[in-house]
Design an enzyme around this catalytic site. Sequence first.
Site, PDB file in Angstrom:
ATOM      1  CG  HIS A 162      -5.340 -25.175 -23.716  1.00 13.98           C
ATOM      2  ND1 HIS A 162      -4.964 -24.420 -24.800  1.00 13.98           N
ATOM      3  CD2 HIS A 162      -4.476 -24.847 -22.715  1.00 13.98           C
ATOM      4  CE1 HIS A 162      -3.905 -23.686 -24.495  1.00 13.98           C
ATOM      5  NE2 HIS A 162      -3.586 -23.915 -23.225  1.00 13.98           N
ATOM      6  CB  SER A 283     -36.834 -34.835 -24.385  1.00 13.29           C
ATOM      7  OG  SER A 283     -37.201 -35.549 -25.546  1.00 13.29           O
ATOM      8  CE  LYS A 289     -31.740 -35.037 -24.014  1.00  8.83           C
ATOM      9  NZ  LYS A 289     -31.551 -34.349 -25.292  1.00  8.83           N
ATOM     10  CD  GLU A 296     -29.754 -26.435 -24.840  1.00  7.84           C
ATOM     11  OE1 GLU A 296     -29.334 -27.149 -25.760  1.00  7.84           O
ATOM     12  OE2 GLU A 296     -30.800 -26.699 -24.223  1.00  7.84           O
TER      13      GLU A 296
END
Length: 465
Positions: A162, A283, A289, A296
């Site tokens: 979970h 980025s 970043k 992704e």
Amino acid sequence: MVESPSQQQTWSQRFESALHPAIARFNASIGFDIELIEYDLTGSQAHARMLAHTGIISPAEGAQLVAGLEQIRQDYRQGLFTPGVDAEDVHFAVERRLTELVGDVGKKLHTARSRNDQVGTDTRLYLRDQIDQIKQQIRAFQTALVELAEQHVETLIPGYTHLQRAQPVSLAHHLLAYVEMTQRDWERLGDVYRRVNILPLGSGALAGTTFPIDRHYVAELLDFDQVYGNSLDGVSDRDFAIEFVCAASLIMVHLSRLSEEVILWASEEFRFVTLTDSCATGSSIMPQKKNPDVPELVRGKTGRVFGHLQALLVLMKGLPLAYNKDLQEDKEALFDSVKTVSACLEAMTILMREGLEFRTERLNAAVAEDFSNATDVADYLAARNVPFREAYNIVGRVVKTSLASGKLLKDLTIDEWQAIHPAFEPDIYAAIAPRQVVAARNSYGGTGFEQVRQALVRARSQLNH
Ligand code: ARG
């Protein structure tokens, strides 16, 4: 309307004028089925040899056709043969070129054959090669996972259910779960292959042919295990393509789950892994970043492959027997599925090989600072004759009071333990240390280090198979 010479050649004299240019473009598949050209040539060479073998054409004619087709192959490889939309599809393009090269004998190639059984043959030849290649890519991916796992048998990582911390596990154990999943993928592709490897050629347009062909001879030349037993099914079956895209979808499910984990692990919230510069991107605006673009994209591309599966299922569901032009739509879905799964396997293999630096200190701290050893306390009591459900309830109370006092289980004093239950002894501390918690799960297939080492041996021997 201008009549192009190709169309005069393509269709029978029944037609008096050429296709509208926009309809010709709409109808054409050459833009994508050119992908099949090498398979079309191979299939046509086998067909030509069969025609000669059975005496339908002369041996000299057969040899001329085979040589002409070989010439087209060389020309294509050297960029000297680049058919345009006027060819409609790869099959017409090749046949037309052949006739240019070898003269009128080229017009005999299509004897006892239809584009319907031809395209089915080409697609199967194509898919056989792609399956072989994807299976190899799965092996490379698994090898990268196993190598990473070998470095991390004793690295602990929180295990979740979970997405709540549940029990700590060996990081190797976690990685090996993906080896198991992709092993099923590898086997599934082998199973799909058996149904790809059935020859439709010789089914004709739909009903077979009046010529004394030898389908088994062609099957032997092209290394097919069987020939279709029913010509209507032979020209209109695309189950094999659907099965492949289904297998590809499951590969993507597995890659996507791993991607999701890497994305989470790389986040500031988890901080379990750092992405190396070779596999992360920056980025354009936020200089601090480091983005997990690779996982992704894999996660994103998964939807594409699922979409192709849906497209193929819907494509087939309403088709009356036998061939319908709708079937031309199978190709882009199939080709894109192949390319997508292959590109994702390659990228994920590199990611596993050199993209991840696990932050072991952070992982060690993570497994030490929670209640993921609570089951082990219950197991401790159960091993000392307290019925498990009772032990479970006792530990529930311990966790509650510890939470209230801001303590972890390891911080309880021995007096506190014994006040909870007299069965607790000083060895409780050793029993709930994360390393011991993991080591103790020594059941077959469990995360105990001994089991994980055995699992690694099994994985290695599977890879060498
Ligand atoms: N380009 C066609 C396809 O991909 C080849 C078969 C065409 N057959 C036909 N009867 N029009 O399906």
